[in-house]
Enzyme design. Sequence first.
Site, PDB file in Angstrom:
ATOM      1  N   TYR A  53       0.299   1.769 -10.315  1.00  0.00           N
ATOM      2  CA  TYR A  53       0.923   1.713  -8.982  1.00  0.00           C
ATOM      3  C   TYR A  53       0.726   3.035  -8.240  1.00  0.00           C
ATOM      4  O   TYR A  53       0.199   3.078  -7.123  1.00  0.00           O
ATOM      5  CB  TYR A  53       2.424   1.389  -9.105  1.00  0.00           C
ATOM      6  CG  TYR A  53       3.223   1.700  -7.852  1.00  0.00           C
ATOM      7  CD1 TYR A  53       2.989   0.993  -6.665  1.00  0.00           C
ATOM      8  CD2 TYR A  53       4.201   2.699  -7.837  1.00  0.00           C
ATOM      9  CE1 TYR A  53       3.709   1.290  -5.497  1.00  0.00           C
ATOM     10  CE2 TYR A  53       4.925   2.994  -6.695  1.00  0.00           C
ATOM     11  CZ  TYR A  53       4.673   2.285  -5.524  1.00  0.00           C
ATOM     12  OH  TYR A  53       5.376   2.576  -4.385  1.00  0.00           O
ATOM     13  N   ALA A  82       3.036  -2.601   3.779  1.00  0.00           N
ATOM     14  CA  ALA A  82       2.642  -3.682   2.855  1.00  0.00           C
ATOM     15  C   ALA A  82       2.002  -3.086   1.616  1.00  0.00           C
ATOM     16  O   ALA A  82       1.106  -2.250   1.716  1.00  0.00           O
ATOM     17  CB  ALA A  82       1.667  -4.626   3.545  1.00  0.00           C
ATOM     18  N   GLY A 131       4.053   5.107 -20.267  1.00  0.00           N
ATOM     19  CA  GLY A 131       3.794   6.224 -19.346  1.00  0.00           C
ATOM     20  C   GLY A 131       4.971   6.535 -18.435  1.00  0.00           C
ATOM     21  O   GLY A 131       4.771   7.038 -17.326  1.00  0.00           O
ATOM     22  N   ILE A 190      -3.410  -8.158   4.405  1.00  0.00           N
ATOM     23  CA  ILE A 190      -3.962  -6.915   4.978  1.00  0.00           C
ATOM     24  C   ILE A 190      -5.427  -6.704   4.586  1.00  0.00           C
ATOM     25  O   ILE A 190      -6.120  -5.882   5.179  1.00  0.00           O
ATOM     26  CB  ILE A 190      -3.139  -5.650   4.622  1.00  0.00           C
ATOM     27  CG1 ILE A 190      -2.985  -5.501   3.100  1.00  0.00           C
ATOM     28  CG2 ILE A 190      -1.792  -5.659   5.322  1.00  0.00           C
ATOM     29  CD1 ILE A 190      -2.457  -4.115   2.683  1.00  0.00           C
ATOM     30  N   LYS A 229      -1.464   4.011  -4.845  1.00  0.00           N
ATOM     31  CA  LYS A 229      -0.869   4.598  -3.632  1.00  0.00           C
ATOM     32  C   LYS A 229      -1.542   5.937  -3.318  1.00  0.00           C
ATOM     33  O   LYS A 229      -1.821   6.243  -2.158  1.00  0.00           O
ATOM     34  CB  LYS A 229       0.646   4.794  -3.806  1.00  0.00           C
ATOM     35  CG  LYS A 229       1.469   3.519  -3.885  1.00  0.00           C
ATOM     36  CD  LYS A 229       1.445   2.696  -2.609  1.00  0.00           C
ATOM     37  CE  LYS A 229       2.179   3.332  -1.452  1.00  0.00           C
ATOM     38  NZ  LYS A 229       2.220   2.410  -0.277  1.00  0.00           N
ATOM     39  N   THR A 263       4.750   7.114  -1.484  1.00  0.00           N
ATOM     40  CA  THR A 263       5.830   7.312  -2.443  1.00  0.00           C
ATOM     41  C   THR A 263       5.750   8.700  -3.086  1.00  0.00           C
ATOM     42  O   THR A 263       4.663   9.291  -3.147  1.00  0.00           O
ATOM     43  CB  THR A 263       5.736   6.234  -3.549  1.00  0.00           C
ATOM     44  OG1 THR A 263       6.539   6.605  -4.655  1.00  0.00           O
ATOM     45  CG2 THR A 263       4.301   6.070  -4.058  1.00  0.00           C
ATOM     46  N   ASP A 264       6.873   9.181  -3.600  1.00  0.00           N
ATOM     47  CA  ASP A 264       6.853  10.460  -4.331  1.00  0.00           C
ATOM     48  C   ASP A 264       6.128  10.317  -5.669  1.00  0.00           C
ATOM     49  O   ASP A 264       5.771  11.315  -6.294  1.00  0.00           O
ATOM     50  CB  ASP A 264       8.278  10.996  -4.538  1.00  0.00           C
ATOM     51  CG  ASP A 264       9.190  10.072  -5.327  1.00  0.00           C
ATOM     52  OD1 ASP A 264       8.774   8.950  -5.690  1.00  0.00           O
ATOM     53  OD2 ASP A 264      10.353  10.467  -5.585  1.00  0.00           O
ATOM     54  N   GLU A 265       5.896   9.077  -6.113  1.00  0.00           N
ATOM     55  CA  GLU A 265       5.306   8.878  -7.447  1.00  0.00           C
ATOM     56  C   GLU A 265       3.870   9.382  -7.528  1.00  0.00           C
ATOM     57  O   GLU A 265       3.347   9.616  -8.613  1.00  0.00           O
ATOM     58  CB  GLU A 265       5.415   7.400  -7.857  1.00  0.00           C
ATOM     59  CG  GLU A 265       6.853   6.928  -7.794  1.00  0.00           C
ATOM     60  CD  GLU A 265       7.122   5.573  -8.445  1.00  0.00           C
ATOM     61  OE1 GLU A 265       6.349   5.158  -9.311  1.00  0.00           O
ATOM     62  OE2 GLU A 265       8.135   4.948  -8.064  1.00  0.00           O
TER      63      GLU A 265
END
Length: 378
Positions: A184, A84, A317, A62, A188, A135-137
């Site tokens: 991560y 992706a 974390g 990508i 995002k 994501t909810d993260e």
Amino acid sequence: MKRSIVITGGAGFIGSHVVRLFVNKYPDYHIINLDKLTYAGNLANLKDVELRPNYSFVRMDICDFDAFHALMQREHVDGIIHLAAESHVDRSIKDPFTFARTNVMGTLSLLQAAKLYWESLPERYEGKMFYHISTDEVYGALTMNCPEGVQPPFTTTASSTQHHMAYGTEFFTEATKYNPHSPYSASKASSDHFVRAFHDTYGMPTVVTNCSNNYGPYQFPEKLIPLFINNIRHRRPLPVYGRGENVRDWLYVEDHARAIDLIFHRGTPAETYNIGGFNEWKNIDIIHMVVRVVDRLLGRSEGADLDLISYVTDRLGHDARYAIDSSKLQRELGWEPSLQFEEGIERTVRWYLDNEEWLNNITSGEYEKYYESMYAGR
Ligand code: NAD
Ligand code: TYD
């Protein structure tokens, strides 16, 4: 063909379910699966649809702006469903650069190529959609202020499928401020901001969804549920991080794919939708359930493998609790989760046990080195 849609990350876990759903449901759409085939991409996930006339696969990174722009022109792409990504928190802790490159720069590259192509057309953004899966993260972590679990305070139409527990009084809504903690989730969050910026700056029709933890067939066995199913199968230790008290909201992957289909077609541009299962579980409770189901299905005495549980050093974390309020999606588009968690886990365990070859192909070779390096010293 009525539409030409690129699904990025279609050879991965969630992407393969989205590709399958779209190829089967929309014979008049051309579905282009664009995937680099990293360690997490596996074309065996799509064996059942690979010969369909409305499906094609393109191996591409990508981050390759020129190649993607050329593909958009060649295929007259009018929709992008972007999944992706580098997706595993533990890997992001060891190698954050790869996450910034793929998740941030890769998303920006897709956006810029889509902008260039769509703005070159007479109708510009009319009938186009850039759908970004997040994501909810990105919202950070919630506190656990009712450790034993209580009835969730909000009402939902999904009462038949909703788990009875909530481990705190707060939930992530679409208005919750971003506060990512891991490399991560930081990557995002950054990509989500770029997507919204392309709407606000250039008027590109975009939509972002933030979903909770998915589980189900075809998930790479580095994530909790498939890793533990595989380890129980081989009677390997089950590495529980910390005290196993962390809470996640779990959603069966096909329910996520259904939500993506609905939002791609009926979502309002520029909107955000949270997608979740109303289904909070402590890791240790899931692990107990998975051990019992695997034992039963393998004809072992139920619970015999609980002694494989091994408490290891906590993840750096480690977010305490994620809990999604997806009532906006239920209210506005009528989506709700379809499966009780117990039923979803039973289906999932059965699938991994019935698909030993899929699992063995992945867990041989390079995977062993990954597994050893990840758990060495824990
Ligand atoms: P996955 O790791 O199983 O699959 C990712 C796919 O992306 C793989 O096929 C991989 O080959 C491909 N890919 C990676 N880098 C690429 C690149 N540079 N170019 C092209 N392809 C590349 O991930 P998943 O669990 O299916 O997650 C898919 C998306 O959903 C991700 O964006 C993730 O952030 C998001 N998400 C996942 C969950 C979850 O629980 N798994 C929950 C919410 C949101
Ligand atoms: P994971 O499946 O990696 O998803 P995420 O980190 O995106 O939520 O992990 C789910 C939960 O399980 C998380 O709290 C970390 C925990 N976990 C373990 O305890 N042991 C493991 O080996 C793994 C992979 C995860």
